[in-house]
Design an enzyme around this catalytic site. Structure first.
Site, PDB file in Angstrom:
ATOM      1  CG  ASP A   3     -17.515 -36.174   5.665  1.00 50.09           C
ATOM      2  OD1 ASP A   3     -17.083 -36.327   4.394  1.00 50.09           O
ATOM      3  OD2 ASP A   3     -17.939 -35.126   6.156  1.00 50.09           O
TER       4      ASP A   3
HETATM    5  C1  NOJ Z   1     -16.429 -33.955   2.719  1.00 48.85           C
HETATM    6  C2  NOJ Z   1     -17.749 -33.432   3.218  1.00 48.85           C
HETATM    7  O1  NOJ Z   1     -17.763 -33.002   4.592  1.00 48.85           O
HETATM    8  C3  NOJ Z   1     -19.144 -34.096   2.934  1.00 48.85           C
HETATM    9  O2  NOJ Z   1     -20.340 -33.126   3.181  1.00 48.85           O
HETATM   10  C4  NOJ Z   1     -19.137 -34.331   1.387  1.00 48.85           C
HETATM   11  O3  NOJ Z   1     -20.282 -35.186   1.322  1.00 48.85           O
HETATM   12  C5  NOJ Z   1     -17.866 -35.390   1.186  1.00 48.85           C
HETATM   13  N1  NOJ Z   1     -16.717 -34.547   1.702  1.00 48.85           N
HETATM   14  C6  NOJ Z   1     -17.862 -35.804  -0.154  1.00 48.85           C
HETATM   15  O4  NOJ Z   1     -17.590 -35.119  -1.023  1.00 48.85           O
END
Ligand code: NOJ
Length: 764
Positions: A302
């Protein structure tokens, strides 16, 4: 997790010849089943593996370290795009959140034509519940208890995303959660692993089809691996402490379902599980996902989750963090660049191995080959816009909105309203387009959105309107909740309501109240919205409260005040039309709650599939498991609850046998009948309980459901197949066990179903 044809429930028309209801029922536990449905991924042909190996042999260490790097649109656009050009030329592996097809083609051309090996970039985006045609939030889709809603959502989202050059979506989000304080409970299908598994598989198949190299398909990334839905205090990103049996029985099954359905990528989570962060968690990433489940795609971190290993206090330096992540099984690093920056040094110091780096690169290349990126790296810019918001997509979103709504109250049959009467539409969310798309709106802000007022006026011409109060739902970091519906002067709203025959009150949360980094410590309607409802009540007019929200709310101050309550969640771009369809009876509501609604926030966590205690709750007793200040053992609304404009009866639960070997199976059948009212839908639900086991088993576990449409008087039989994947469970050493003894099955139309039949499991 099994996705077997044999698990599909069949609905047999008893009085009509209408076809069996579509949609699958999936086992959400248990060992790998050989008869699994063909996954929605192209077969890993030898050809792909040969091409991967041939390419890998040509790659330098620098090129391999570029391939495991994933950058944001912001990073690529730095220096007017000059950084992006440099990154593409160096062979960066992936880019996310870039959505302009011209820019995507530009960077792709640099990668394909100017990098040494011409490896295409994988472009990704958070198409969570739509790209431009925004569907209801996933919690709402959970309410539909209809996998077709999830699959249509992702089929259309994939088509719209792929049309601008995206080839990966960061969805499905499958985090089971017992935490309504957590804003991200809006992004998955609620508190139940089985429902989440069904929806996850449907989303993967909708987005990927049988071959995600097709021009309207994308590869899915199941997230957030794992147990991200259970942060302490509901605060996003917070730590999680989790027994092995809970992890395996409650939180992992939807991931397994997505992988079995073909999801070829996964995202590791921000949170620590038992002290080990998700993106440095070897047991979860390598031992379970890659080895036990035979996942041969890749795992991306993430956003800056690799860098955050420093904050977690498990890594001493950026190099250490990069090594921990790669060694645990993270194949691609989002935004931070620790693996890329330190890779050569880590290899020289033998802190990471070339074999592991090769494995990560091989997984990324495999997905790129399967996605057909080497054959078709570019998108047809001229066709990108035409693929968006097509009439059939908008119709599907409208239908999905209606199917996702849950009728919570309907005293005196206030609903459906009569559209020929004079309707007033009141409330801060009544003439509101922005918030209808919820906290992950994708490109929904570029879409035409139908407000509640638009939708009501389209069916009840001349409907009047008053805002009542303002609900700014301030964005972070201010979060000034004192600005949410601050007034108590509802004179205008009362006057408008009083001059009408009937009133629709649109209240709830804004999109900023839920979603990522939006935990709340109270679950009431923000500001003075309850007082607004009281004010409307004082006019004496019949009214319905329509709720928009991304989490369960505490509705103590609304239940008993409002005669009718319709839970609409955030319905998407067609919100107003979907609401009007239900309110005026074009659509008979049939959704059910995918999550319990607590009476008060102090009851949290409260969920239907809890384990028993030695002193079960009893409000007439003291020394039992209860709150002294709540005169009920239950939440306000239980999992699986929802009303209809019709009345249904679920009767006659019967089993095909009363004894079954641990490897055998049996059928459970029930009859469901529309006994009063118009044509409508009932969700037949089957729950299981193992009353005596080596470790305490949940008092109920959903093991089958079917949403059935019945004409007036129509009756059908619904049959569920039950086997070891249902009556077995994971123990605390991570073993799937099937224990001999009695198993109870309950069938009905909510998790409170009382109709019971039992059978005995023999052998071990
Ligand atoms: C953070 C989020 O937790 C995740 O769900 C998302 O896919 C990513 N950012 C990318 O935007």
């Amino acid at each position: 997790m099994n996705l077997r044809r044999g698990r599909f429930a069949t609905a047999i028309a008893a009085v009509a010849t209408s076809a069996a209801v579509a949609g699958g029922v999936y086992a959400a536990g248990g060992p790998k089943d050989e008869a699994a449905l063909e996954p929605a991924r192209p077969a890993a042909s030898k050809n792909v593996e040969k091409r991967v190996d041939a390419l890998l042999r040509k790659m330098t260490t620098e090129e391999k370290l570029q391939q495991v790097q994933l950058l944001s649109d912001g990073q690529m656009n730095e220096e007017g795009g000059a950084r992006g050009d440099r990154e593409a030329k160096a062979g960066v592996g992936g880019v996310f959140s870039l959505v302009d097809p011209v820019k995507i083609n530009h960077f792709q051309k640099v990668a394909v034509e100017q990098s040494r090996l011409g490896i295409p970039i994988l472009f990704a985006y958070d198409t969570i519940h739509g790209f431009r045609t925004i569907f209801p939030i996933p919690l709402a889709t959970g309410s539909s208890f209809d996998p077709d809603v999830a699959s249509e959502d992702h089929k259309i989202g994939a088509r719209e995303s792929a049309a601008v050059g995206l080839k990966q979506i960061y969805s499905p989000m499958v985090d089971v959660s017992h935490e309504p304080r957590w804003g991200r409970i809006s992004e998955a299908a609620g508190e139940d692993p089985y429902l989440n598994s069904v929806m996850a598989a449907a989303r993967v198949k909708g987005a990927q089809g049988r071959d995600y190299s097709a021009s309207d398909k994308v590869v899915t990334s199941v997230k957030h691996y794992a147990a991200y839905g259970q942060p302490e205090a509901g605060r996003d990103y917070n730590t999680t402490d989790m027994s092995e049996q809970r992890l395996r029985n409650l939180y992992l099954p939807p991931f397994k379902a997505a992988v079995d359905a073909g999801a070829d990528t996964a995202m590791c989570s921000f949170n620590a599980i038992n002290g080990v962060p998700g993106c440095a968690n070897k047991r979860l990433e390598t031992d379970i996902l890659k080895k036990e489940w035979r996942f041969d795609g890749f795992i991306e971190s993430d956003y800056t989750a690799v860098a955050e290993l420093l904050n977690h206090g498990t890594a001493a330096s950026p190099a250490d963090a990069g090594a921990q992540a790669l060694n645990a099984g993270t194949d691609s690093e989002m935004v931070s660049t620790f693996i890329r920056d330190n890779g050569k040094q880590l290899l020289a110091q033998r802190k990471i191995s070339m074999a592991r780096l090769d494995d990560a690169v091989r997984r990324i290349l495999r997905v790129k080959f399967r996605a057909g990126l080497f054959e078709n790296p570019y998108v047809d810019v001229a066709k990108a816009e035409a693929a968006q918001e097509q009439p059939e997509a908008l119709a599907a979103a409208r239908k999905a909105g209606g199917r996702s709504m849950v009728l919570l109250e309907n005293d005196g049959k206030v609903l459906p309203l009569d559209p020929s009467k004079k309707t007033a539409v009141i409330g801060p969310l009544a003439d509101n387009a922005k918030d209808m798309v919820g906290p992950w709106w994708g490109r929904g802000d570029d879409s035409k959105k139908v407000t509640v007022l638009d939708g009501i006026r389209a069916q009840s011409p001349g409907a009047t309107y008053a805002e009542g109060c303002k609900l700014p739902g301030n964005e972070p970091p201010q979060y000034d909740e004192s600005e949410d519906c601050p007034t108590t002067d509802f004179t205008e709203a009362k006057a408008v309501a009083g001059a009408a025959d009937q009133v629709v009150v649109a209240v709830g949360e804004t999109r900023a109240h839920s979603g990522e980094a939006a935990a709340r410590s109270v679950l009431d309607l923000p500001g003075n919205q309850e007082q607004l409802i009281e004010a409307i009540k004082s006019t004496g007019k019949p009214f319905v409260v329509v709720l928009f929200n991304g989490r369960p709310l505490t509705l103590d101050g609304v239940v008993g005040v409002a005669p009718a309550i319709l839970e609409a969640w955030f319905p998407g771009v067609q919100a107003g039309n979907s609401v009007a369809d239900v309110v005026f009876g074009k659509v008979n509501p049939g959704g059910k709650l995918p999550v319990s609604f607590p009476r008060r926030v102090g009851q949290v966590p409260i969920y239907y599939n809890h384990e028993p205690t030695g002193r079960p709750c009893d409000v007439t007793q003291k020394y039992v498991s209860r709150h002294r200040d709540i005169k009920s053992c239950d939440p306000q609304y239980v999992f699986g609850y929802g009303l209809s404009y019709s009345q249904f009866e679920v009767t006659n639960l019967r089993l095909s046998r009363t004894s079954v070997s641990s490897r055998g199976s049996l059928n459970a059948s029930v009859d469901v009948r529309n006994v009063a009212g118009p044509a409508g839908d009932e969700v037949v639900q089957l729950y299981l309980n193992d009353p005596v086991a080596s470790i305490s088993q949940p008092v109920r576990r959903l093991r089958g459901f079917e949403r059935v449409t019945l004409s007036p008087g129509e009756q059908r039989t619904v049959t569920f197949k039950i086997d070891r994947s249902d009556f077995g469970f994971y123990d605390n050493s991570g073993r799937f066990v099937v224990e001999p003894g009695r198993i109870d099955l309950y069938a009905g139309n909510s998790s409170k179903a009382t109709m019971r039949q039992s059978f005995t499991v023999t052998g071990g």
